[in-house]
Scaffold this motif. Structure first.
Motif, PDB file in Angstrom:
ATOM      1  N   ASN A   1      -6.154  13.137   6.365  1.00  0.00           N
ATOM      2  CA  ASN A   1      -4.771  12.855   5.971  1.00  0.00           C
ATOM      3  C   ASN A   1      -4.283  11.538   6.556  1.00  0.00           C
ATOM      4  OD1 ASN A   1      -4.623  13.675   8.641  1.00  0.00           O
ATOM      5  ND2 ASN A   1      -2.733  14.836   8.380  1.00  0.00           N
ATOM      6  N   LEU A   2      -5.211  10.636   6.877  1.00  0.00           N
ATOM      7  CA  LEU A   2      -4.855   9.374   7.523  1.00  0.00           C
ATOM      8  C   LEU A   2      -3.913   8.540   6.661  1.00  0.00           C
ATOM      9  CD1 LEU A   2      -5.196   7.365   9.843  1.00  0.00           C
ATOM     10  CD2 LEU A   2      -7.273   6.523   8.727  1.00  0.00           C
ATOM     11  N   ARG A   3      -4.105   8.558   5.368  1.00  0.00           N
ATOM     12  CA  ARG A   3      -3.222   7.798   4.475  1.00  0.00           C
ATOM     13  C   ARG A   3      -1.766   8.191   4.704  1.00  0.00           C
ATOM     14  NH1 ARG A   3      -5.176   9.680   0.512  1.00  0.00           N
ATOM     15  NH2 ARG A   3      -6.533   8.056  -0.363  1.00  0.00           N
ATOM     16  N   MET A   4      -1.503   9.483   4.716  1.00  0.00           N
ATOM     17  CA  MET A   4      -0.141   9.966   4.912  1.00  0.00           C
ATOM     18  C   MET A   4       0.372   9.602   6.295  1.00  0.00           C
ATOM     19  SD  MET A   4       1.328  13.845   4.527  1.00  0.00           S
ATOM     20  CE  MET A   4       0.350  14.474   5.897  1.00  0.00           C
ATOM     21  N   ILE A   5      -0.487   9.720   7.308  1.00  0.00           N
ATOM     22  CA  ILE A   5      -0.081   9.386   8.673  1.00  0.00           C
ATOM     23  C   ILE A   5       0.336   7.921   8.764  1.00  0.00           C
ATOM     24  CG2 ILE A   5      -0.933   9.090  11.032  1.00  0.00           C
ATOM     25  CD1 ILE A   5      -2.732  11.550  10.522  1.00  0.00           C
ATOM     26  N   LEU A   6      -0.484   7.025   8.198  1.00  0.00           N
ATOM     27  CA  LEU A   6      -0.162   5.602   8.250  1.00  0.00           C
ATOM     28  C   LEU A   6       1.156   5.305   7.541  1.00  0.00           C
ATOM     29  CD1 LEU A   6      -3.730   4.155   7.546  1.00  0.00           C
ATOM     30  CD2 LEU A   6      -2.513   4.111   9.736  1.00  0.00           C
ATOM     31  N   HIS A   7       1.342   5.892   6.372  1.00  0.00           N
ATOM     32  CA  HIS A   7       2.595   5.661   5.641  1.00  0.00           C
ATOM     33  C   HIS A   7       3.781   6.212   6.424  1.00  0.00           C
ATOM     34  CE1 HIS A   7       1.158   3.742   2.057  1.00  0.00           C
ATOM     35  NE2 HIS A   7       0.327   4.713   1.755  1.00  0.00           N
ATOM     36  N   ASN A   8       3.637   7.387   6.998  1.00  0.00           N
ATOM     37  CA  ASN A   8       4.736   7.986   7.749  1.00  0.00           C
ATOM     38  C   ASN A   8       5.129   7.146   8.956  1.00  0.00           C
ATOM     39  OD1 ASN A   8       4.757  10.119   5.992  1.00  0.00           O
ATOM     40  ND2 ASN A   8       3.791  11.586   7.389  1.00  0.00           N
ATOM     41  N   MET A   9       4.154   6.449   9.533  1.00  0.00           N
ATOM     42  CA  MET A   9       4.406   5.647  10.726  1.00  0.00           C
ATOM     43  C   MET A   9       4.790   4.204  10.387  1.00  0.00           C
ATOM     44  SD  MET A   9       1.329   7.095  13.135  1.00  0.00           S
ATOM     45  CE  MET A   9       1.895   6.313  14.641  1.00  0.00           C
ATOM     46  N   GLY A  10       4.861   3.885   9.108  1.00  0.00           N
ATOM     47  CA  GLY A  10       5.263   2.543   8.703  1.00  0.00           C
ATOM     48  C   GLY A  10       4.194   1.489   8.919  1.00  0.00           C
ATOM     49  N   ILE A  11       2.931   1.906   8.962  1.00  0.00           N
ATOM     50  CA  ILE A  11       1.829   0.971   9.176  1.00  0.00           C
ATOM     51  C   ILE A  11       1.488   0.255   7.872  1.00  0.00           C
ATOM     52  CG2 ILE A  11      -0.591   0.749   9.855  1.00  0.00           C
ATOM     53  CD1 ILE A  11       1.309   1.479  12.164  1.00  0.00           C
ATOM     54  N   GLU A  12       1.378  -1.067   7.945  1.00  0.00           N
ATOM     55  CA  GLU A  12       1.023  -1.867   6.777  1.00  0.00           C
ATOM     56  C   GLU A  12      -0.297  -2.605   6.953  1.00  0.00           C
ATOM     57  OE1 GLU A  12       4.320  -4.450   6.040  1.00  0.00           O
ATOM     58  OE2 GLU A  12       5.712  -2.784   5.602  1.00  0.00           O
TER      59      GLU A  12
ATOM     60  N   SER B   1      -3.620  -0.698  -0.735  1.00  0.00           N
ATOM     61  CA  SER B   1      -2.762  -1.861  -0.485  1.00  0.00           C
ATOM     62  C   SER B   1      -2.377  -2.053   0.978  1.00  0.00           C
ATOM     63  CB  SER B   1      -1.506  -1.820  -1.367  1.00  0.00           C
ATOM     64  OG  SER B   1      -1.867  -1.939  -2.734  1.00  0.00           O
ATOM     65  N   PHE B   2      -3.201  -1.553   1.901  1.00  0.00           N
ATOM     66  CA  PHE B   2      -3.043  -1.928   3.300  1.00  0.00           C
ATOM     67  C   PHE B   2      -3.717  -3.280   3.514  1.00  0.00           C
ATOM     68  CE2 PHE B   2      -2.782   2.706   3.517  1.00  0.00           C
ATOM     69  CZ  PHE B   2      -1.707   2.891   4.369  1.00  0.00           C
ATOM     70  N   GLU B   3      -3.132  -4.098   4.386  1.00  0.00           N
ATOM     71  CA  GLU B   3      -3.806  -5.299   4.844  1.00  0.00           C
ATOM     72  C   GLU B   3      -4.844  -4.871   5.883  1.00  0.00           C
ATOM     73  OE1 GLU B   3      -3.476  -8.367   3.866  1.00  0.00           O
ATOM     74  OE2 GLU B   3      -1.683  -8.243   2.617  1.00  0.00           O
TER      75      GLU B   3
END
Length: 227
Positions: free
Chosen positions: A144-155, A179-181
């Protein structure tokens, strides 16, 4: 010479240099992939041990110390440090992806609680740092890393770990598709051979990520992203 021109494949030989990068610490994570005990165990067969000796030397002398230094730098800058490891949730490994069940090197039966599946202590999590356990190559597809990154505002995700041409590459491609850098730190990664390592870095550079050294990363300004 430098990250803007190094590691170019045929496709990008004549491409313009990428723009400068500034690291926004609040929107950046360092993800260390699959540096686990099992990969530091020399094979029992002498011929196999000799084949894997250069990899183990690179891990112990370059990748692990550089990765630990990178983690310490990230923690000091307020960059989120995260971890991914490959392991199965069932003792019999039925939950693994097909690629992890096929015979050969990629066959892995690593129950999540067994010692050989644990992250190498030198680069392990500190405090409440997030660890995701995956049952396939990509840390994004298998968790579920995708959701975790989005929830934490990681770009932007900085990637380190092993193997460059397998789980690192799969994770990088998945992150790019979402679309993450992505930045890949070449001296914090390894493949079975340097030839495979360097080839894969050229394959993924510029289209899926930017490849650079840990020194180049630490030399980037910390601040708002350059528009």
């Amino acid at each position: 010479m430098g990250w803007k021109t190094d590691w170019r494949s045929f496709y990008y030989a004549g491409a313009e240099e990428p723009e400068d990068i500034a690291i926004d610490a609040a929107k950046t994570a360092l993800l260390v992939i699959d540096i686990q005990n099992t990969y530091l165990e020399p094979p029992e067969d002498p011929e196999e041990a000799a084949r894997w000796a250069p990899f183990l030397e690179r891990m112990n002398q370059t990748v692990i110390p550089n990765t630990r230094a990178l983690q310490d730098w990230a923690r000091g800058e307020g960059i989120e440090v995260m971890h991914a490891r490959i392991a199965c949730l069932r003792e019999d490994g039925r939950d693994r992806s097909l690629s992890q069940k096929k015979p050969g090197f990629n066959y892995l039966l690593l129950p999540k609680d067994r010692e050989d599946s644990q992250i190498v202590e030198q680069v392990g999590p500190q405090g409440d740092e997030i660890v995701v356990t995956k049952t396939t190559d990509s840390a994004l597809t298998g968790t579920n890393l995708r959701m975790i990154l989005h929830n934490m505002g990681i770009e932007r995700v900085i990637c380190a770990g092993i193997f460059t041409d397998q789980c690192v590459s799969s994770t990088v491609r998945s992150l790019a598709d979402e679309s993450f850098e992505v930045l890949v730190i070449e001296d914090c990664c390894a493949a079975a051979t340097m030839e495979l390592h360097e080839h894969e870095l050229r394959v993924i550079n510029m289209i899926y990520c930017h490849v650079m050294s840990s020194a180049e990363l630490r030399g980037l300004p910390i601040g708002a992203a350059v528009s």
